[in-house]
Write a protein that holds these residues in place. Sequence first.
Motif, PDB file in Angstrom:
ATOM      1  N   GLN A  91       0.929  -1.154   0.109  1.00  0.00           N
ATOM      2  CA  GLN A  91      -0.008  -0.257  -0.039  1.00  0.00           C
ATOM      3  C   GLN A  91       0.928   1.282  -0.068  1.00  0.00           C
ATOM      4  OE1 GLN A  91      -2.507  -1.778   3.440  1.00  0.00           O
ATOM      5  NE2 GLN A  91      -3.853  -0.112   2.584  1.00  0.00           N
ATOM      6  N   LYS A  92       2.089   1.068   0.364  1.00  0.00           N
ATOM      7  CA  LYS A  92       2.995   2.235   0.459  1.00  0.00           C
ATOM      8  C   LYS A  92       2.485   3.010   1.573  1.00  0.00           C
ATOM      9  CE  LYS A  92       5.558   2.662  -3.783  1.00  0.00           C
ATOM     10  NZ  LYS A  92       6.500   3.279  -4.701  1.00  0.00           N
ATOM     11  N   ILE A  93       2.408   2.571   2.707  1.00  0.00           N
ATOM     12  CA  ILE A  93       2.018   3.229   4.049  1.00  0.00           C
ATOM     13  C   ILE A  93       2.854   2.586   5.155  1.00  0.00           C
ATOM     14  CG2 ILE A  93       0.236   3.322   5.775  1.00  0.00           C
ATOM     15  CD1 ILE A  93      -1.872   3.171   3.642  1.00  0.00           C
ATOM     16  N   ILE A  94       3.190   3.726   5.889  1.00  0.00           N
ATOM     17  CA  ILE A  94       4.143   3.461   6.712  1.00  0.00           C
ATOM     18  C   ILE A  94       3.680   4.353   8.131  1.00  0.00           C
ATOM     19  CG2 ILE A  94       6.616   3.483   7.964  1.00  0.00           C
ATOM     20  CD1 ILE A  94       7.637   3.969   5.056  1.00  0.00           C
ATOM     21  N   SER A  95       3.324   3.392   9.179  1.00  0.00           N
ATOM     22  CA  SER A  95       2.766   3.861  10.368  1.00  0.00           C
ATOM     23  C   SER A  95       3.716   3.596  11.422  1.00  0.00           C
ATOM     24  CB  SER A  95       1.601   3.097  10.536  1.00  0.00           C
ATOM     25  OG  SER A  95       0.927   3.511  11.817  1.00  0.00           O
ATOM     26  N   ILE A  96       4.045   5.009  12.209  1.00  0.00           N
ATOM     27  CA  ILE A  96       5.159   4.844  13.324  1.00  0.00           C
ATOM     28  C   ILE A  96       4.532   5.213  14.673  1.00  0.00           C
ATOM     29  CG2 ILE A  96       6.551   5.432  11.366  1.00  0.00           C
ATOM     30  CD1 ILE A  96       6.841   8.271  12.508  1.00  0.00           C
ATOM     31  N   ASP A  97       3.326   5.444  14.747  1.00  0.00           N
ATOM     32  CA  ASP A  97       3.091   5.850  16.312  1.00  0.00           C
ATOM     33  C   ASP A  97       3.307   4.607  17.129  1.00  0.00           C
ATOM     34  OD1 ASP A  97       2.007   6.843  18.899  1.00  0.00           O
ATOM     35  OD2 ASP A  97       0.028   6.972  17.959  1.00  0.00           O
ATOM     36  N   GLY A  98       4.262   4.809  18.203  1.00  0.00           N
ATOM     37  CA  GLY A  98       4.405   3.660  19.023  1.00  0.00           C
ATOM     38  C   GLY A  98       3.865   3.717  20.574  1.00  0.00           C
ATOM     39  N   GLY A  99       2.956   4.472  20.434  1.00  0.00           N
ATOM     40  CA  GLY A  99       2.177   4.837  21.755  1.00  0.00           C
ATOM     41  C   GLY A  99       2.764   5.757  22.795  1.00  0.00           C
ATOM     42  N   CYS A 100       3.679   6.268  22.493  1.00  0.00           N
ATOM     43  CA  CYS A 100       4.357   7.312  23.430  1.00  0.00           C
ATOM     44  C   CYS A 100       3.379   7.836  24.633  1.00  0.00           C
ATOM     45  CB  CYS A 100       5.586   8.229  23.047  1.00  0.00           C
ATOM     46  SG  CYS A 100       6.228   9.014  24.223  1.00  0.00           S
ATOM     47  N   GLY A 101       3.494   7.287  25.931  1.00  0.00           N
ATOM     48  CA  GLY A 101       2.692   8.015  27.067  1.00  0.00           C
ATOM     49  C   GLY A 101       1.256   7.357  27.012  1.00  0.00           C
ATOM     50  N   LEU A 102       0.655   7.156  25.813  1.00  0.00           N
ATOM     51  CA  LEU A 102      -0.671   6.585  25.638  1.00  0.00           C
ATOM     52  C   LEU A 102      -0.774   5.288  26.219  1.00  0.00           C
ATOM     53  CD1 LEU A 102      -0.629   9.114  23.659  1.00  0.00           C
ATOM     54  CD2 LEU A 102      -2.818   7.971  22.814  1.00  0.00           C
ATOM     55  N   LYS A 103       0.179   4.272  25.824  1.00  0.00           N
ATOM     56  CA  LYS A 103       0.088   2.812  26.256  1.00  0.00           C
ATOM     57  C   LYS A 103       1.205   2.626  27.455  1.00  0.00           C
ATOM     58  CE  LYS A 103      -2.560   2.547  22.909  1.00  0.00           C
ATOM     59  NZ  LYS A 103      -4.083   2.415  23.059  1.00  0.00           N
ATOM     60  N   ARG A 104       0.652   1.814  28.297  1.00  0.00           N
ATOM     61  CA  ARG A 104       1.636   1.693  29.439  1.00  0.00           C
ATOM     62  C   ARG A 104       2.797   0.855  28.835  1.00  0.00           C
ATOM     63  NH1 ARG A 104      -2.251  -0.753  34.419  1.00  0.00           N
ATOM     64  NH2 ARG A 104      -4.056   0.169  33.611  1.00  0.00           N
ATOM     65  N   ASP A 105       2.792   0.144  27.724  1.00  0.00           N
ATOM     66  CA  ASP A 105       4.007  -0.318  27.309  1.00  0.00           C
ATOM     67  C   ASP A 105       4.697   0.608  26.026  1.00  0.00           C
ATOM     68  OD1 ASP A 105       2.174  -0.786  25.481  1.00  0.00           O
ATOM     69  OD2 ASP A 105       2.744  -2.960  25.289  1.00  0.00           O
ATOM     70  N   GLY A 106       4.240   1.729  26.084  1.00  0.00           N
ATOM     71  CA  GLY A 106       4.514   2.492  24.689  1.00  0.00           C
ATOM     72  C   GLY A 106       6.013   2.985  24.514  1.00  0.00           C
ATOM     73  N   GLN A 107       6.187   3.428  23.354  1.00  0.00           N
ATOM     74  CA  GLN A 107       7.662   4.081  23.068  1.00  0.00           C
ATOM     75  C   GLN A 107       7.581   5.009  22.091  1.00  0.00           C
ATOM     76  OE1 GLN A 107       8.865  -0.036  21.887  1.00  0.00           O
ATOM     77  NE2 GLN A 107       8.940   0.653  19.590  1.00  0.00           N
ATOM     78  N   LEU A 108       8.754   5.847  21.984  1.00  0.00           N
ATOM     79  CA  LEU A 108       8.772   6.894  20.845  1.00  0.00           C
ATOM     80  C   LEU A 108       9.510   6.338  19.814  1.00  0.00           C
ATOM     81  CD1 LEU A 108       8.040   9.811  19.973  1.00  0.00           C
ATOM     82  CD2 LEU A 108       9.940  10.305  21.274  1.00  0.00           C
ATOM     83  N   ASN A 109       9.107   6.199  18.754  1.00  0.00           N
ATOM     84  CA  ASN A 109       9.714   5.516  17.584  1.00  0.00           C
ATOM     85  C   ASN A 109      10.418   6.796  16.618  1.00  0.00           C
ATOM     86  OD1 ASN A 109       9.114   2.788  17.961  1.00  0.00           O
ATOM     87  ND2 ASN A 109       7.308   3.108  17.207  1.00  0.00           N
ATOM     88  N   ALA A 110      11.371   6.124  16.080  1.00  0.00           N
ATOM     89  CA  ALA A 110      11.998   6.871  15.004  1.00  0.00           C
ATOM     90  C   ALA A 110      12.114   5.949  13.656  1.00  0.00           C
ATOM     91  CB  ALA A 110      13.326   7.468  15.388  1.00  0.00           C
ATOM     92  N   LEU A 111      11.477   6.456  12.737  1.00  0.00           N
ATOM     93  CA  LEU A 111      11.852   5.877  11.320  1.00  0.00           C
ATOM     94  C   LEU A 111      13.042   6.435  10.704  1.00  0.00           C
ATOM     95  CD1 LEU A 111      10.653   3.677   9.137  1.00  0.00           C
ATOM     96  CD2 LEU A 111       9.905   5.824   8.245  1.00  0.00           C
ATOM     97  N   ILE A 112      13.945   5.589  10.443  1.00  0.00           N
ATOM     98  CA  ILE A 112      15.281   6.080   9.645  1.00  0.00           C
ATOM     99  C   ILE A 112      15.341   5.587   8.164  1.00  0.00           C
ATOM    100  CG2 ILE A 112      17.677   6.240  10.003  1.00  0.00           C
ATOM    101  CD1 ILE A 112      17.557   5.349  12.723  1.00  0.00           C
ATOM    102  N   ILE A 113      15.463   6.784   7.349  1.00  0.00           N
ATOM    103  CA  ILE A 113      15.405   6.713   5.794  1.00  0.00           C
ATOM    104  C   ILE A 113      16.816   7.193   5.314  1.00  0.00           C
ATOM    105  CG2 ILE A 113      14.404   7.240   3.712  1.00  0.00           C
ATOM    106  CD1 ILE A 113      11.834   8.000   5.080  1.00  0.00           C
ATOM    107  N   PRO A 114      17.740   6.108   5.068  1.00  0.00           N
ATOM    108  CA  PRO A 114      19.287   6.634   4.797  1.00  0.00           C
ATOM    109  C   PRO A 114      19.206   7.591   3.751  1.00  0.00           C
ATOM    110  CG  PRO A 114      18.738   4.262   3.868  1.00  0.00           C
ATOM    111  CD  PRO A 114      17.491   4.853   4.729  1.00  0.00           C
ATOM    112  N   ASP A 115      18.466   7.713   2.724  1.00  0.00           N
ATOM    113  CA  ASP A 115      18.472   8.731   1.620  1.00  0.00           C
ATOM    114  C   ASP A 115      16.997   8.859   1.206  1.00  0.00           C
ATOM    115  OD1 ASP A 115      18.926   9.020  -1.577  1.00  0.00           O
ATOM    116  OD2 ASP A 115      20.388  10.030  -0.568  1.00  0.00           O
ATOM    117  N   ILE A 116      16.870  10.029   0.524  1.00  0.00           N
ATOM    118  CA  ILE A 116      15.584  10.418   0.212  1.00  0.00           C
ATOM    119  C   ILE A 116      15.015   9.471  -1.021  1.00  0.00           C
ATOM    120  CG2 ILE A 116      16.365  11.999  -1.703  1.00  0.00           C
ATOM    121  CD1 ILE A 116      13.021  12.223   0.319  1.00  0.00           C
ATOM    122  N   ASN A 117      15.813   8.789  -1.708  1.00  0.00           N
ATOM    123  CA  ASN A 117      15.557   7.702  -2.723  1.00  0.00           C
ATOM    124  C   ASN A 117      15.777   6.255  -2.388  1.00  0.00           C
ATOM    125  OD1 ASN A 117      15.523   9.630  -4.835  1.00  0.00           O
ATOM    126  ND2 ASN A 117      17.813  10.133  -4.754  1.00  0.00           N
TER     127      ASN A 117
END
Length: 367
Positions: A227-253
């Motif tokens: 689908q070319k969809i990337i979902s990244i919300d790790g539930g930081c603060g909202l979920k008891r086991d949540g985390q803050l995610n960082a998607l890393i793209i090495p280059d725009i291409n």
Amino acid sequence: MKTTVNKINVPSDRRIIVTSDVHGHYKHLKNLLETVNFSEEDILFIIGDIIEKGPESLKTLRYVMDICKKYTVYVLMGNVDAWRLTMFEDDDAESNEELLDYIIYMKERWGGCFFADMCDELNFCISSPSDIPEAKLRISKSFNDEFEFLRSLPTIIETQNFIFVHGGLPTADIDSLVGDDAFNVLKNDAFINKNLYFPKYVIVGHWPVTLYGDKIACSKPIVNHNQKIISIDGGCGLKRDGQLNALIIPDINSADFTFSSYDDFPIDIAMTSQEESANSVNIRYTDNKIKILEKGDEFSYVQHITTGYCFYILNSYIYSYSENSTCDDYTDYCLPVKVGDELSVIQKTSRGYLVKKDGISGWYRGS
């Protein structure tokens, strides 16, 4: 609030870091950026929900504003950010009562809120709806820079190969969305499940990724190449086991995505191995009705109404013991664990540890 689209060209020789849904967790954002070694050579996208549902909304917003001055940072509007602007700008007796109720609830539930943070800094105490107009007046004079920053945020950013938006897109024709109600793209629940396909990768937050799994609670970003969809919300603060995610793209291409994350759970080392459980459930707030079969002191035996699945749940996760019982997000999944594995300890109980390993939450019965 109307939908706006910013179109930018990203240099091909710079790493791109994407995070979202910080929700007033200043330390999480700061530590996440340190974890990924964020520098002036990188490009950072923060795709909405900077404030609220966390203890330090004002401090977090100011930190974001500060790094925008020092680094290449693109920030987008989130639905929560937009709602707070709308709530602040409403000016009638009913909205003043709602704002007071909101402040009280947020301080009790999340430890603070954007409006409370500003009032605290001004040493202004709100005790009744009649105090709200004066509070708004003082806040407007003292925090103009913060409000102007929030109001300036776009709802969509398009680059050569990626589109960034907080909630999701109803169509790939983003130009047709300009001027529409912004909440159509800011609050687009369960976006991946809408069966939409895009020519460019659409990167979103808003919907905690753990809500997509009915068996296993996983907070890692979801990359759907079809689908070319990337979902990244790790539930930081909202979920008891949540985390803050960082998607890393090495280059725009590049489509060679990796990710990193930050949470503040203590880490321990597994001393014994454990096999993965054959069956499990991941109860989510979207389908959390349960029936109490046997109430215990620490755990209760319950049945999930929708699936009929029976499992033990910590009592602290149960909201009520009535005929209409519900529970917080919860899993009975047992993780596969090897001796020496690092486990983030969420909670210790008499029946083992609720832990997280590589972004997946579950139970560890060993030592």
